[in-house]
Design an enzyme around this catalytic site. Sequence first.
Site, PDB file in Angstrom:
ATOM      1  N   GLU A  62       0.891  -1.182   0.000  1.00  0.00           N
ATOM      2  CA  GLU A  62       0.000   0.000   0.000  1.00  0.00           C
ATOM      3  C   GLU A  62       0.918   1.218   0.000  1.00  0.00           C
ATOM      4  O   GLU A  62       1.338   1.694   1.047  1.00  0.00           O
ATOM      5  CB  GLU A  62      -0.891  -0.008   1.252  1.00  0.00           C
ATOM      6  CG  GLU A  62      -1.775  -1.233   1.387  1.00  0.00           C
ATOM      7  CD  GLU A  62      -3.047  -1.143   0.545  1.00  0.00           C
ATOM      8  OE1 GLU A  62      -3.335  -0.056  -0.002  1.00  0.00           O
ATOM      9  OE2 GLU A  62      -3.748  -2.165   0.434  1.00  0.00           O
TER      10      GLU A  62
ATOM     11  N   CYS B  54      -2.463   9.284   2.105  1.00  0.00           N
ATOM     12  CA  CYS B  54      -2.067   8.652   0.839  1.00  0.00           C
ATOM     13  C   CYS B  54      -3.060   9.018  -0.260  1.00  0.00           C
ATOM     14  O   CYS B  54      -2.706   9.053  -1.435  1.00  0.00           O
ATOM     15  CB  CYS B  54      -1.959   7.145   1.008  1.00  0.00           C
ATOM     16  SG  CYS B  54      -3.401   6.439   1.790  1.00  0.00           S
TER      17      CYS B  54
END
Length: 510
Positions: free
Chosen positions: A265, A299
């Site tokens: 991720e 993110c």
Amino acid sequence: MTRDTAIRPTPADEARAVLKRLGVADAVLTAGDRIARSPLDGAEIARLADTSADEARAAIGRATDAFARWRLVPAPERGRLVALIGDELRAAKEDLGRLVTLEAGKVPAEGLGEVQEMIDICDFAVGLSRQLHGLTIATERTDHRMMETWHPLGPVGVITAFNFPVAVWSWNAALALVCGNPVIWKPSEKTLLTGLAVTALFERAAKRHGNVPDGLTALLIGGRDIGEILVDDPRVPLVSATGSTAMGRMVGPRLASRFARSILELGGNNAAILQPSADLELALRGIAFSAMGTAGQRCTTLRRLFIHDSIHDSFLPRLKAAYASVKVGDPREAGVLVGPLIDSAAGEAMERALAAARAAGGTVHGGDKVEVIGQGAYYRPALVEMPRQTDIVRHETFAPILYVMRHHDLAEAIAAQNDVPQGLASSIFTNDIRDAERFLSASGSDCGIANVNIGPSGAEIGGAFGGEKETGGGREAGSDAWKAYMRRATNTINYGSTLPLAQGVTFDIG
Ligand code: NAD
């Protein structure tokens, strides 16, 4: 300094009081040399002891032993542990949320939101613990049955980033635990205190459960070297690693070289496309939250905005006004929406990116450093008008910088949106169903998350979370992400008295 901040305890004093309430012993906070700081003022909160390489290997050994027992515990009973973790989190929500504010710099609503996300994934995983089901598959052979079964996998390594210091652990741990796996966690070296607090909450839940093997979870304190022990140990069949693409480039191949599974991720460079038919008021709010929230340190933060030429000149002043009105400061202060960057290095990276954008023909609005308390790295969010998508725009700078560009038609905007190495989150603002469907189609956004009339930031746990290309391809949290944490077996059972072979093959042995 405002009057409001003058009467407040220091972040360090407040953090130590919160840690005590959360069950972290004072002795732990003075046990070593690793300094834990608050980004609010840059001051030291604690000095923690690093986990040694031997201790990390021993923790993996204990997790391996715990696995032998935990995999035999019925899944709903494993779910009961996760339900208890959820209860502990509900009870500790205010304190843990506050600690996220003090250690990661998030405004209180976001600190609490992060803990709520932990509670939500626990609820999800408890339900999942009764739904780890496989398929029954049609077989071509008479008197046969074919099915899939899902089994626990083994100890799961979880490496996390500073910006979601507790939620990312829970996305992985809640699923891994109900799937029958131990969890070994290496949090970011910048957010170790929240790691200690979550571990204390877990231990309370484990005690209440009464049937949790020793070593089912572990916390490793340290930097990259301690993460590498998890990555390289053959007893750890899956590592879920969240962080920069640079980290993924190191971790991914090492895991692949020993045929371990990975959930990567990594970085994002998220975009929004603003079309002429959009509800501009709604879009303005969605863009402002996605670009400036969490001080640009998600993110999924919105980093690139493509505005249709026909509305560009009328919309941009409204966006600039929203940027100018946003209050930057100590996140504990009422009305503050943008807190500090995690440290001064993050501030310097922001300054370098803005200089590069200027050099490439960009016009920068905002982005100035603001003095708030001590050594905190506070910056006004920056809005940067760019003539085109230059190298700096294609790069993820983990700071509140929104690059704004024009487009003339949707195809051009989608092509530009996709023309970056990362592939995490994306969105379109439009009331035109053709635009929306085109954006969501196979020739639309190439990201793991594609939204309509919502910014790219702020996912719910019910969906699978992750992205493509240099974002790493991993998926966590909801939908069927649990399958990555289990071993799938295909079983064929012959309940007849003959032995028909697949594909009609014959093999007569006389
Ligand atoms: P980082 O890459 O500096 O560190 C992340 C973690 O990886 C830390 O725990 C670090 O110690 C560890 N690490 C670094 N190198 C390692 C190695 N060689 N082996 C093992 N472990 C190693 O990231 P950061 O600054 O903490 O976080 C910001 C980055 O994370 C941004 O790029 C952001 O986009 C990304 N991020 C992605 C997601 C997502 O779900 N895609 C979520 C949060 C953050």
